[in-house]
Design an enzyme around this catalytic site. Structure first.
Site, PDB file in Angstrom:
ATOM      1  N   ASP A   1      -9.603  -7.886   7.098  1.00 21.56           N
ATOM      2  CA  ASP A   1      -8.769  -6.829   6.452  1.00 21.56           C
ATOM      3  C   ASP A   1      -9.419  -6.004   5.362  1.00 21.56           C
ATOM      4  O   ASP A   1      -9.589  -4.864   5.565  1.00 21.56           O
ATOM      5  CB  ASP A   1      -7.551  -7.371   6.002  1.00 21.56           C
ATOM      6  CG  ASP A   1      -6.513  -6.251   5.611  1.00 21.56           C
ATOM      7  OD1 ASP A   1      -5.755  -5.812   6.449  1.00 21.56           O
ATOM      8  OD2 ASP A   1      -6.432  -6.111   4.514  1.00 21.56           O
TER       9      ASP A   1
ATOM     10  N   LYS B   1      -5.234   1.459   8.171  1.00 15.07           N
ATOM     11  CA  LYS B   1      -6.303   0.529   8.652  1.00 15.07           C
ATOM     12  C   LYS B   1      -5.758  -0.761   8.515  1.00 15.07           C
ATOM     13  O   LYS B   1      -5.014  -0.900   7.746  1.00 15.07           O
ATOM     14  CB  LYS B   1      -7.623   0.780   8.022  1.00 15.07           C
ATOM     15  CG  LYS B   1      -7.636   0.548   6.615  1.00 15.07           C
ATOM     16  CD  LYS B   1      -7.176  -0.548   5.907  1.00 15.07           C
ATOM     17  CE  LYS B   1      -7.985  -1.933   6.022  1.00 15.07           C
ATOM     18  NZ  LYS B   1      -7.501  -2.896   5.188  1.00 15.07           N
TER      19      LYS B   1
ATOM     20  N   SER C   1      12.173   1.037   6.738  1.00 16.10           N
ATOM     21  CA  SER C   1      11.511  -0.215   6.279  1.00 16.10           C
ATOM     22  C   SER C   1      12.919  -1.141   6.418  1.00 16.10           C
ATOM     23  O   SER C   1      13.997  -0.654   5.935  1.00 16.10           O
ATOM     24  CB  SER C   1      11.075  -0.180   4.801  1.00 16.10           C
ATOM     25  OG  SER C   1       9.850  -1.136   4.612  1.00 16.10           O
ATOM     26  N   ARG C   2      12.525  -2.261   6.816  1.00 14.81           N
ATOM     27  CA  ARG C   2      13.745  -3.430   6.981  1.00 14.81           C
ATOM     28  C   ARG C   2      14.184  -3.912   5.752  1.00 14.81           C
ATOM     29  O   ARG C   2      15.478  -4.092   5.878  1.00 14.81           O
ATOM     30  CB  ARG C   2      13.143  -4.639   8.007  1.00 14.81           C
ATOM     31  CG  ARG C   2      12.814  -4.302   9.140  1.00 14.81           C
ATOM     32  CD  ARG C   2      12.035  -5.148  10.004  1.00 14.81           C
ATOM     33  NE  ARG C   2      10.937  -5.604   9.153  1.00 14.81           N
ATOM     34  CZ  ARG C   2      10.088  -6.448   9.406  1.00 14.81           C
ATOM     35  NH1 ARG C   2      10.234  -7.224  10.669  1.00 14.81           N
ATOM     36  NH2 ARG C   2       9.245  -6.942   8.579  1.00 14.81           N
TER      37      ARG C   2
ATOM     38  N   ILE D   1       0.807  -1.331   0.002  1.00  8.37           N
ATOM     39  CA  ILE D   1       0.038   0.141  -0.017  1.00  8.37           C
ATOM     40  C   ILE D   1       0.543   1.304   0.029  1.00  8.37           C
ATOM     41  O   ILE D   1       0.525   2.164  -0.670  1.00  8.37           O
ATOM     42  CB  ILE D   1      -0.952  -0.041   1.367  1.00  8.37           C
ATOM     43  CG1 ILE D   1      -2.215   0.989   0.916  1.00  8.37           C
ATOM     44  CG2 ILE D   1      -0.300   0.172   2.722  1.00  8.37           C
ATOM     45  CD1 ILE D   1      -2.976   0.658  -0.267  1.00  8.37           C
TER      46      ILE D   1
HETATM   47  P1  NAP Z   1       2.516  -5.493   3.185  1.00  8.38           P
HETATM   48  O1  NAP Z   1       2.754  -5.556   1.655  1.00  8.38           O
HETATM   49  O2  NAP Z   1       2.974  -6.717   3.842  1.00  8.38           O
HETATM   50  O3  NAP Z   1       3.485  -4.527   3.722  1.00  8.38           O
HETATM   51  C1  NAP Z   1       3.715  -3.944   5.088  1.00  8.38           C
HETATM   52  C2  NAP Z   1       5.378  -3.526   5.250  1.00  8.38           C
HETATM   53  O4  NAP Z   1       5.565  -3.232   6.574  1.00  8.38           O
HETATM   54  C3  NAP Z   1       6.121  -4.912   4.829  1.00  8.38           C
HETATM   55  O5  NAP Z   1       6.576  -4.756   3.579  1.00  8.38           O
HETATM   56  C4  NAP Z   1       7.436  -4.851   6.027  1.00  8.38           C
HETATM   57  O6  NAP Z   1       8.428  -4.070   5.148  1.00  8.38           O
HETATM   58  C5  NAP Z   1       6.853  -3.794   7.059  1.00  8.38           C
HETATM   59  N1  NAP Z   1       6.713  -4.337   8.169  1.00  8.38           N
HETATM   60  C6  NAP Z   1       6.984  -3.868   9.657  1.00  8.38           C
HETATM   61  N2  NAP Z   1       6.977  -4.802  10.654  1.00  8.38           N
HETATM   62  C7  NAP Z   1       6.462  -5.722  10.136  1.00  8.38           C
HETATM   63  C8  NAP Z   1       5.972  -7.132  10.719  1.00  8.38           C
HETATM   64  N3  NAP Z   1       6.030  -7.458  11.952  1.00  8.38           N
HETATM   65  N4  NAP Z   1       5.476  -8.163   9.623  1.00  8.38           N
HETATM   66  C9  NAP Z   1       5.255  -7.729   8.471  1.00  8.38           C
HETATM   67  N5  NAP Z   1       5.754  -6.714   7.815  1.00  8.38           N
HETATM   68  C10 NAP Z   1       6.322  -5.772   8.628  1.00  8.38           C
HETATM   69  O7  NAP Z   1       1.348  -4.964   3.617  1.00  8.38           O
HETATM   70  P2  NAP Z   1       0.382  -3.774   2.923  1.00  8.38           P
HETATM   71  O8  NAP Z   1      -0.717  -4.488   2.100  1.00  8.38           O
HETATM   72  O9  NAP Z   1       1.041  -2.910   2.691  1.00  8.38           O
HETATM   73  O10 NAP Z   1      -0.474  -3.342   4.396  1.00  8.38           O
HETATM   74  C11 NAP Z   1      -0.100  -2.583   5.239  1.00  8.38           C
HETATM   75  C12 NAP Z   1      -1.163  -1.930   5.997  1.00  8.38           C
HETATM   76  O11 NAP Z   1      -1.990  -1.094   4.982  1.00  8.38           O
HETATM   77  C13 NAP Z   1      -2.162  -2.929   6.604  1.00  8.38           C
HETATM   78  O12 NAP Z   1      -2.751  -2.328   7.801  1.00  8.38           O
HETATM   79  C14 NAP Z   1      -3.227  -2.991   5.528  1.00  8.38           C
HETATM   80  O13 NAP Z   1      -4.384  -3.389   5.995  1.00  8.38           O
HETATM   81  C15 NAP Z   1      -3.333  -1.672   4.907  1.00  8.38           C
HETATM   82  N6  NAP Z   1      -3.829  -1.413   3.743  1.00  8.38           N
HETATM   83  C16 NAP Z   1      -3.374  -2.503   2.685  1.00  8.38           C
HETATM   84  C17 NAP Z   1      -4.189  -2.153   1.341  1.00  8.38           C
HETATM   85  C18 NAP Z   1      -3.824  -3.134   0.414  1.00  8.38           C
HETATM   86  O14 NAP Z   1      -4.492  -3.115  -0.820  1.00  8.38           O
HETATM   87  N7  NAP Z   1      -2.774  -3.836   0.392  1.00  8.38           N
HETATM   88  C19 NAP Z   1      -4.910  -1.125   1.395  1.00  8.38           C
HETATM   89  C20 NAP Z   1      -5.354  -0.403   2.210  1.00  8.38           C
HETATM   90  C21 NAP Z   1      -4.512  -0.600   3.520  1.00  8.38           C
HETATM   91  P3  NAP Z   1      10.032  -4.176   5.455  1.00  8.38           P
HETATM   92  O15 NAP Z   1      10.173  -5.692   5.724  1.00  8.38           O
HETATM   93  O16 NAP Z   1      10.767  -3.688   4.722  1.00  8.38           O
HETATM   94  O17 NAP Z   1      10.068  -3.742   7.098  1.00  8.38           O
END
Ligand code: NAP
Length: 309
Positions: A168, A90, A36-37, A14
């Site tokens: 989610d 969220k 970001s890690r 996101i």
């Molecule tokens: P994602 O692709 O997994 O990205 C989250 C990033 O957070 C990871 O790439 C990771 O980057 C970092 N991170 C830090 N601590 C972490 C941990 N303990 N476990 C896993 N990752 C960790 O997820 P996302 O889809 O972007 O979603 C992130 C948030 O945005 C969630 O709350 C989700 O509900 C919300 N959201 C997502 C969407 C969507 O369509 N994807 C839409 C609206 C809202 P590093 O490893 O580089 O630290």
């Protein structure tokens, strides 16, 4: 006015698809750093830890938190105690008490907390809210069915405790519901379908109602292939409304309703955030989160086939 210097935490799906483009196009903000890690963003300062970013860039005014919900509280708490305004993705936190505490910390530190519900900024949500004003609603049916492999590839956190599973996306539907309905909403019953190898549901059926007794059925399903469906069907005394495509299109008695040109969910959210910062006011609405928590409280758990992403 000087742009708000902002840092971003958690560069994943996101952050890359929405936050970074929205920030780069908005002159009210200057994206200066990210933490970001495992990821790197060109042209700004990069840090492996959030604390490292805050130590090195004390001049940041605000941060956006895009990590999974299990770690939202720790990141938001750290930011607020360091005097940063916070844009929190969220679902807001792992538990409802954590969100209450963040709202308190924001007040105590004179910082703004935007606890965001992006679906409320979809193109047809406001028009639907206006059309429902003064109408008697008979029933509501929410159908939120998507293919988790398409939308959340490789996101193991979503299946862990505190990862929300199908809630989610489902919480987005509940965020729209609680925005368009001028009434209290309660969860009466829930069935949660949990794969035998996971901690979070892959599907959920909710039986809800308003304080006026209007029945609301919600069906969330992550196993859906083919046409993806994010619909809210509303039967009123004056006819039917369908809010479709995740809040982006509205139909009244089957005919499309024109809605005002809108800028997109995330550009709209950042405009809102800049406005809140200028006014020094937070925006926290726990109701969608509370409904998910209540579904877990009253829900009947059904163990279903294992899910291998
Ligand atoms: P994602 O692709 O997994 O990205 C989250 C990033 O957070 C990871 O790439 C990771 O980057 C970092 N991170 C830090 N601590 C972490 C941990 N303990 N476990 C896993 N990752 C960790 O997820 P996302 O889809 O972007 O979603 C992130 C948030 O945005 C969630 O709350 C989700 O509900 C919300 N959201 C997502 C969407 C969507 O369509 N994807 C839409 C609206 C809202 P590093 O490893 O580089 O630290």
């Amino acid at each position: 006015m000087k742009p708000i210097k902002i840092g971003l935490v958690g560069v994943g799906a996101i952050a890359r698809s929405q936050h970074i483009p929205a920030l780069r196009e908005n002159p009210l903000f200057k994206l200066e750093a990210c933490a970001s890690r495992n990821a790197h963003v060109e042209g700004i300062d990069n840090f492996a830890s959030f604390e490292g970013m805050l130590d090195a860039r004390p001049d940041l005014d605000a941060v956006t938190i895009c990590t999974p919900p299990q770690v939202h509280y720790d990141a938001a708490r750290l930011a607020l105690t360091r005097g940063k305004h916070v844009f929190l993705e969220k679902p807001p936190c792992a538990t409802t008490a954590q969100l209450d505490h963040l709202a308190l910390l924001a007040r105590q530190s004179n910082c703004v907390l935007l606890q965001s519900w992006h679906s409320r900024h979809a193109a047809a949500v406001y028009a639907t809210q206006r059309m429902l004003e003064g109408r008697a609603v008979r029933t509501i049916r929410i159908t939120w069915k998507e293919d988790v492999r398409q939308w959340h590839p490789g996101q193991e956190w979503i299946w862990r405790a505190g990862g929300f599973g199908v809630f989610d996306p489902g919480i987005n539907a509940l965020s729209i519901l609680t925005k368009i309905l001028p009434r209290a909403v309660f969860v009466n019953e829930a069935h949660l379908y949990i794969p035998e190898n996971c901690q979070a549901p892959i599907a959920a059926d909710l039986n809800l109602s308003t304080d006026a007794g209007t029945p609301i059925a919600a069906n969330f399903d992550f196993r859906h292939t083919g046409l993806q469906t994010w619909d809210i069907d509303i039967e009123t005394e004056e006819g039917s409304l369908r809010l479709s495509e995740g809040g982006n299109r509205l139909f009244a008695d089957g005919k499309p309703v024109a809605t005002a040109e809108v800028e997109g969910e995330y550009p709209s959210l950042y405009r809102h955030f800049a406005d809140l910062v200028a006014k020094g006011v937070s925006d926290v609405d726990a109701r969608p989160f509370q409904l998910v928590a209540d579904a877990f409280l009253v829900g009947t758990r059904m163990i279903v086939d294992r899910f291998d992403p």
